[in-house]
Structures are given as C-alpha cells and as structure tokens.
Design an enzyme around this catalytic site. Sequence first.
Site, mmCIF file in Angstrom:
data_model
loop_
_atom_site.group_PDB
_atom_site.id
_atom_site.type_symbol
_atom_site.label_atom_id
_atom_site.label_comp_id
_atom_site.label_asym_id
_atom_site.label_seq_id
_atom_site.Cartn_x
_atom_site.Cartn_y
_atom_site.Cartn_z
ATOM 1 N N ASP A 109 -8.700 -7.822 8.873
ATOM 2 C CA ASP A 109 -7.507 -6.227 8.074
ATOM 3 C C ASP A 109 -7.921 -5.396 9.067
ATOM 4 O OD1 ASP A 109 -7.487 -7.728 5.850
ATOM 5 O OD2 ASP A 109 -9.762 -7.490 5.133
ATOM 6 N N ASP B 178 0.763 -1.402 -0.098
ATOM 7 C CA ASP B 178 0.438 0.126 0.319
ATOM 8 C C ASP B 178 0.790 1.099 0.256
ATOM 9 O OD1 ASP B 178 -2.108 -1.952 0.204
ATOM 10 O OD2 ASP B 178 -2.269 -1.464 1.992
HETATM 11 C C1 BGC Z 1 -2.049 -6.433 9.455
HETATM 12 C C2 BGC Z 1 -1.020 -6.548 9.952
HETATM 13 C C3 BGC Z 1 -0.940 -8.331 9.799
HETATM 14 C C4 BGC Z 1 -1.356 -8.401 8.130
HETATM 15 C C5 BGC Z 1 -1.415 -9.722 8.123
HETATM 16 C C6 BGC Z 1 -2.823 -6.597 8.744
HETATM 17 O O1 BGC Z 1 -3.753 -5.742 8.005
HETATM 18 O O2 BGC Z 1 -1.497 -4.601 10.046
HETATM 19 O O3 BGC Z 1 -0.370 -6.641 11.373
HETATM 20 O O4 BGC Z 1 0.696 -9.315 9.967
HETATM 21 O O5 BGC Z 1 -2.084 -7.570 7.712
HETATM 22 O O6 BGC Z 1 -2.282 -10.389 8.495
#
Ligand code: BGC
Length: 590
Positions: free
Chosen positions: A416, A195
């Site tokens: 998410d 992102d």
């Molecule tokens: C989170 C991370 C996480 C990743 C995988 C992201 O949206 O901010 O902390 O490790 O997703 O689940």
Amino acid sequence: MRVTPGIAGAVIAVLALAGCTGGDDDPSPTPTASASDGSDATMVIGGDDHVDNPYDGAVMYVNEDWSTNVRETAGESTDAVLAASMKAVANQPTAVWLDRIAAIEGTSDARGLEAHLDAALRQAESAEDGAPVVVTLVIYDLPGRDCYALASSGELSATDADMARYREDYIDVIAEILAREEYADLRIVAVVEPDSLPNLVTNATDSRCEDAAPYYREGVVYALDSFARLGHVYSYLDAAHSGWLGWPDNAGGAVALFAEIAQETQAGFGSIDGFVTDTANTTPLEEPFLDATDTVGGQEVRNASFYETNPDIDEVSWAADLWSRATAAGFAESTGIVIDTSRNGWGGTARPTAASSSTDLETYVDESRVDRRVHRGAWCNPAGAGLGMRPEASPEGYPDAHLDAFMWVKPPGESDGSSRLIANDQGKAFDQMCDPAYESDRLGGQLTGALPDAPISGAWFPAQFAELVANAYPPVGTDVTTDGALGTPTPTLGSGACTAMLTVRDSWEGGYVADVTVTANVDVSNWSVELPAGTVVRDGAADIWGVVESGGSVSPTGWSATLAAGASATFGWVGVGDDPAAGPLVCNAS
Ligand code: BGC
C-alpha cells in the site's frame, strides 16, 4: 446509430470515441445506456449482451503476472506448509490495475492491457461450456490522485493540462483497446477510480482535495461515458468502505454525490452497473460476534471507541446500507455490489472464536472483533490481516447486500505504500501512515500497525503476502482447487470440502503435542490431512491418535471418516523436534 459486434475493430474504435449521439438505424436503448431523460443519448457496442451481473456464469481472469510473483515467493519460503498454501492460491483471479499511462502499454514489471486481454482470450478457450471470461480492470490515474494521502499520489497533477492527458492519453486509449472487435466477447469490469469521490465526501476541505475536486468529477464522468458506450464493459464506482463512509452523514453525502455524478453522464444512472467496496482496505466482510445495536453495559456496540458510533461495523452492513440508499436515490434495483475480499480475512491465531463474556463495552468489543487493527483508519499494510473470501460470483447468504461478487481487487501481496521514502518515477510519495514507528493523530495517537520494510505502493511485498496467507480466513487449506498450470482459469470457488486447523497444546525442548481439528464443509465420506513437512511422531503409532499416518499424511480410523457438513473430528500426536506452525493444514475430502 447502433453498432453491433462484427464490424472491424478499427472502425468500432473510431465510432466509440467519436461520442456520437442519437440513432439513425436502431435507436433502441439498452439497459446500460439509456439516458436518464429517456432519450437515446449514447451509442452502444456489444450492448445486446449486457447482463445484469457480469460475474455470473463467467470465469474470472487470472493475472499470470501476479501468479508468477506468488509462485516465486512460495519457492523462496523456508516454511513448507506456508509455501504449499501460497501455491494453493496462485491461480486465484485478481484485478489488473491501470495505475499510470505506461501501464496500458506495459512496463518492465507487468504486461499491458492488450496482453492481458489476449491472455483472457486464451483462458476463454479452455473455459468449460464456453463460459465467458470476466476481466476486472482498475481505472486509477485521475489528476491529483490520492489527495488525502501520499502513498499513491500519481503522475498527473490537478491541472487542466493533465486533465487533457487523462482524457486523451489514458481513458481514450483504454476505451479504444476495449472496443476492438476481438475483445467483444470478453466481459470487462471497470472499477472506477478508487478513493476519488469518497475523498470529496469526507476530505473536501483539505487543500489538495479541494484542488483535485473538479478534476475528479470531470474525470469520473468522462470515464463512465466512455465505458457506457461499450456494451461489454461494466462500470462499478468505488464506494470506499464501512469504516470510511458508514456514518449516516457520510453515507448520505456519498450517495448524493454518486447520484449527481450519474446524472451528469450521458446515460444517467444507466452508466453505473454497481459499486465496489473495501478496495485495497482490510475491513472485515462480517463481524461474526458483534451486532452494531447489541447492548453491553447499557451501551450499543457501535458506541465503542473502535466504531465511533458508526452503525456499519462491517462490509456487508455497508453494502446493504449503500444499496438501499442508492436505489432510493434513483439507481436501478439491479445495481450490484462487489466487495474486495483480497485482504479482509483476519484469521490466524489472533482471531477470536466466540463473543467476549465481558460486561464492559470496550473490553467486549476489543475481545470480540475479528478486525485486529488498532483503529479502523489504519489503511497501510496492516499487520495481522489475511486473505479473505476467495473470488466468487453471486455469493449467497447476504441478500440485503445485493452482492455481484467477492473479488480480489487489490492483488494481495502488493504494497500500500513504503515504510520510508523510496525514490521512484511513478509520483509515489511517502506517507507516515505506512511507517510502523509513527503515532498518528488520525489513529487516536496510536502506532500505525503497518508492516515494516514495505516497498512503494503497488510493488510486490513478499513478507506481506506470507502474512496474508498465514492469516487467511477462511484458511487457505480449505481450497481444494489449488495448483493448476499457469493460465488455467480457476473456477469460482466456495469453500473446500474440509478444513484442518493445527494448534500446539504443549511444547518442551525437543518435542511437542499437536492437536488438529478437522471440520467438514460439506457431507464427506472420507478425508485426509497432510502433516507439516518434516513431522516425526515420537513413538510411531503409539503416539498418534484418531488417525493413521502414511507417507506424511493421515487418514481417519473408524467412524470419524464420515462427517456431516459442519461436523468435526480431532486427532493429534506427540512430535519430536521444533513446534510446527499453528494454522491450517492441507485437507482433502471425498
Ligand atoms: C498503487 C497502485 C497499484 C495498486 C495495486 C495502489 O495502492 O498506488 O500503483 O497498482 O495499489 O497494487
């Protein structure tokens, strides 16, 4: 100076981090680390083995922490078919997210980087024919992270002091571990900062993104430079997804920025092996019933409100668009694309099975699209999504997309973002896009479609995992590799030999009629299907057709045992009790 494997780990690490330039004993550049101006700008460790596609011929690393979450959720499920399907994917490879400095060392929830690499070495020992293991790491801790959303804001803020922490406490520490001699035979894919650059393309005027922009650029260049010195590390830049960057202006802007960043690195375009798209998103790989330029009611499909004129209506279109723009901008033709297919499956009962017959463009698109979201901007825990294609190296069938792999970058079942504010020590905030009761302007005033009761981003979310498995496409029942021992590397998968889909034709108090369609994915000479646990056929053999039942599974009678690839057979029964769940059943074939 060129350092080859075989030197003690500590020495390699020091050299790797010293950022030395130029060569004294063997200055020959490698495909990954020759400078754009032709000079030998970096030194390379293990560079002799740097291959074009790191997934090719390799076994993908299985993160046992994720597998454990999956098995626990399967153990708690009251739906036996769903539980079996969960177990069937428990050994799939998933990426390891280094989402904070503490993740390198390990936290109470997850092992650290060294422990992952050690586990990968153990998996390499049992890999067939000495195949190397490829570990996908997500590098995700930039200062001012997630500048246009809140759910994944992180521990570092957009300041010079935190930029120094990013370099020294994060990237340098990761690079030092990766550079150790004992890990030289692993292949490491680094997915660089999801992102971040895409936000600079489309959200540059947002004040948080404006503050973060210089740090994103500096941090990404620093990460790429650090990894380009390690020949067994492959950097893939995050390139968002079709529903974000597909419009020509955004696509052009993104590729210009990627090229600019590449040219700021010591190895130029050589420091980037490829791009990853759809990371942690759910945009479908393909819209099988839609073509952006098909005309309905005098209008092209891309002009429907769901696509907002975007010509890239799915990920294979975006991958092809990205590849051709990137190579035109100076990236090597060997640049490969990885698509995160962890949650872009869109199967289940809501999936259309044919194109709509409507002559109204809006109705046609809404009835034909497999993407069931309210809007392509709905990114947080979208209801209805399913597991997508299983991780696979060099998937065939999409030559223009130049795919290196399908990979499960977002570990399916990890949230998410939270549906409401939940206190935490990771810097994660609450984003209304994760609240199912919120009507968002960014979604044309519609409800977000997010699943309720979600934990903070990255945390295990069993209800989401259950839904992803139930809605998997291809259905999970097609994977015949399934439930190996913990830590057993799962070979890269295509689809299984057969697929069985159950529908309930009729239902009444205390009974129902079920139909199952069995489809062969390869030529098969016999098959069997497991009935849903607890199935009672009303009147024994009289009330089941097309198959014979024995011990909870069925096998075909007569001609339908032999099916050519793509051919189908059907069977069914009148059952006693509650309706079984519609969806995939476990199908085995020989
Ligand atoms: C989170 C991370 C996480 C990743 C995988 C992201 O949206 O901010 O902390 O490790 O997703 O689940």
